[in-house]
Design a protein around this motif. Structure first.
Motif, PDB file in Angstrom:
ATOM      1  N   TRP A 192       0.834  -1.203   0.000  1.00 53.07           N
ATOM      2  CA  TRP A 192       0.000   0.000   0.000  1.00 53.07           C
ATOM      3  C   TRP A 192       0.873   1.258   0.000  1.00 53.07           C
ATOM      4  O   TRP A 192       0.591   2.214  -0.735  1.00 53.07           O
ATOM      5  CB  TRP A 192      -0.932  -0.008   1.220  1.00 53.07           C
ATOM      6  CG  TRP A 192      -1.801   1.214   1.276  1.00 53.07           C
ATOM      7  CD1 TRP A 192      -2.958   1.439   0.598  1.00 53.07           C
ATOM      8  CD2 TRP A 192      -1.539   2.392   2.040  1.00 53.07           C
ATOM      9  NE1 TRP A 192      -3.447   2.690   0.895  1.00 53.07           N
ATOM     10  CE2 TRP A 192      -2.591   3.310   1.785  1.00 53.07           C
ATOM     11  CE3 TRP A 192      -0.528   2.773   2.920  1.00 53.07           C
ATOM     12  CZ2 TRP A 192      -2.648   4.558   2.368  1.00 53.07           C
ATOM     13  CZ3 TRP A 192      -0.593   4.023   3.502  1.00 53.07           C
ATOM     14  CH2 TRP A 192      -1.652   4.900   3.231  1.00 53.07           C
TER      15      TRP A 192
ATOM     16  N   HIS B  73       4.152   6.742  -0.705  1.00 52.92           N
ATOM     17  CA  HIS B  73       4.725   7.063   0.608  1.00 52.92           C
ATOM     18  C   HIS B  73       6.103   6.402   0.727  1.00 52.92           C
ATOM     19  O   HIS B  73       6.304   5.467   1.513  1.00 52.92           O
ATOM     20  CB  HIS B  73       3.797   6.589   1.725  1.00 52.92           C
ATOM     21  CG  HIS B  73       2.507   7.333   1.785  1.00 52.92           C
ATOM     22  ND1 HIS B  73       1.400   6.964   1.056  1.00 52.92           N
ATOM     23  CD2 HIS B  73       2.160   8.454   2.472  1.00 52.92           C
ATOM     24  CE1 HIS B  73       0.412   7.796   1.305  1.00 52.92           C
ATOM     25  NE2 HIS B  73       0.852   8.727   2.145  1.00 52.92           N
TER      26      HIS B  73
ATOM     27  N   ARG C 225       6.663   1.195 -10.354  1.00 53.13           N
ATOM     28  CA  ARG C 225       7.112   2.583 -10.195  1.00 53.13           C
ATOM     29  C   ARG C 225       8.195   2.971 -11.190  1.00 53.13           C
ATOM     30  O   ARG C 225       8.587   4.125 -11.279  1.00 53.13           O
ATOM     31  CB  ARG C 225       7.662   2.778  -8.768  1.00 53.13           C
ATOM     32  CG  ARG C 225       6.644   2.656  -7.670  1.00 53.13           C
ATOM     33  CD  ARG C 225       5.884   3.933  -7.449  1.00 53.13           C
ATOM     34  NE  ARG C 225       6.744   5.049  -7.185  1.00 53.13           N
ATOM     35  CZ  ARG C 225       7.193   5.402  -5.980  1.00 53.13           C
ATOM     36  NH1 ARG C 225       6.820   4.744  -4.921  1.00 53.13           N
ATOM     37  NH2 ARG C 225       7.982   6.430  -5.839  1.00 53.13           N
TER      38      ARG C 225
ATOM     39  N   ALA D 192       2.462   1.790  -3.416  1.00 57.86           N
ATOM     40  CA  ALA D 192       1.444   2.112  -4.420  1.00 57.86           C
ATOM     41  C   ALA D 192       0.916   3.532  -4.272  1.00 57.86           C
ATOM     42  O   ALA D 192       0.533   4.161  -5.257  1.00 57.86           O
ATOM     43  CB  ALA D 192       0.287   1.118  -4.341  1.00 57.86           C
ATOM     44  N   THR D 193       0.923   4.042  -3.043  1.00 63.22           N
ATOM     45  CA  THR D 193       0.388   5.384  -2.792  1.00 63.22           C
ATOM     46  C   THR D 193       1.474   6.459  -2.725  1.00 63.22           C
ATOM     47  O   THR D 193       1.186   7.605  -2.413  1.00 63.22           O
ATOM     48  CB  THR D 193      -0.446   5.395  -1.495  1.00 63.22           C
ATOM     49  OG1 THR D 193       0.375   4.965  -0.398  1.00 63.22           O
ATOM     50  CG2 THR D 193      -1.668   4.495  -1.628  1.00 63.22           C
TER      51      THR D 193
END
Length: 194
Positions: free
Chosen positions: A31, A37, A91, A34-35
């Motif tokens: 997560w 951070h 990414r 993917a976000t």
């Protein structure tokens, strides 16, 4: 694991708890990456790498080497490596071939484990080369993620990350070859241990 370590059927052990926590960190990391951070993703990767070392040390020092732990630890390693690589490929931090090379090795070993199980053998003991390869990869991934940052940190992390990644891939495949040779020897034996 040394020759003196006794493998216990116990489930509730401190090292198994550490491995379980590492498994629970896999979706957290997924997560985070993917976000976007990245800082927290690097922290989770660092904690995962440290806990990979810690659970083995605790198992030996507390005499809590367990059958479940022998399965949980490599499972957590494989899942972290897979999720991390997928995230880094997504990414654009690493090329797809790195993911393919590492997944191919794990698929090969999965087939070896199935053949061993079919013949009545359990999983093979972990080789130092395999642990060293995993360790190098778990160091490489946060560095490759940091390699996307601005100078001066980004370019330095990129170079060191790739050095660790290539070294880790080499050790990973070397350990895979050792496992295949070991499995071949076991499968040539006429009888299976009781």
């Amino acid at each position: 694991m040394s020759q003196n370590d006794v493998v216990t059927p116990r489930v509730l052990t401190v090292p198994n708890l550490v491995s379980l926590i590492r498994l629970l960190l896999v979706p957290v990391f997924g997560w985070l990456i993917a976000t976007g951070h990245d800082g927290w993703a690097v922290v989770v990767l660092a904690v995962s790498g440290a806990s990979d070392w810690l659970d083995g040390v605790l198992a030996r020092r507390l005499h809590q080497v367990s059958r479940l732990g022998q399965l949980l630890d490599p499972a957590a390693d494989r899942l972290f490596i897979l999720v991390t690589l997928v995230g880094l490929v997504w990414r654009g931090a690493v090329p797809w071939w790195l993911l393919a090379v590492l997944v191919a090795r794990d698929v090969m070993l999965g087939v070896v484990l199935l053949l061993l199980a079919r013949a009545g053998w359990g999983p093979l003991p972990v080789h130092l080369a395999g642990k060293a390869g995993t360790f190098a990869l778990l160091y490489a991934f946060p560095l490759l993620l940091l390699g996307q940052w601005a100078p001066p940190l980004g370019p330095v992390a990129h170079v060191v990350g790739w050095a660790c990644a290539l070294w880790g891939v080499g050790l990973y495949w070397f350990a895979g070859a050792l496992y295949v040779l070991q499995a071949h020897e076991l499968l040539r034996r006429p009888t299976v241990p009781a």
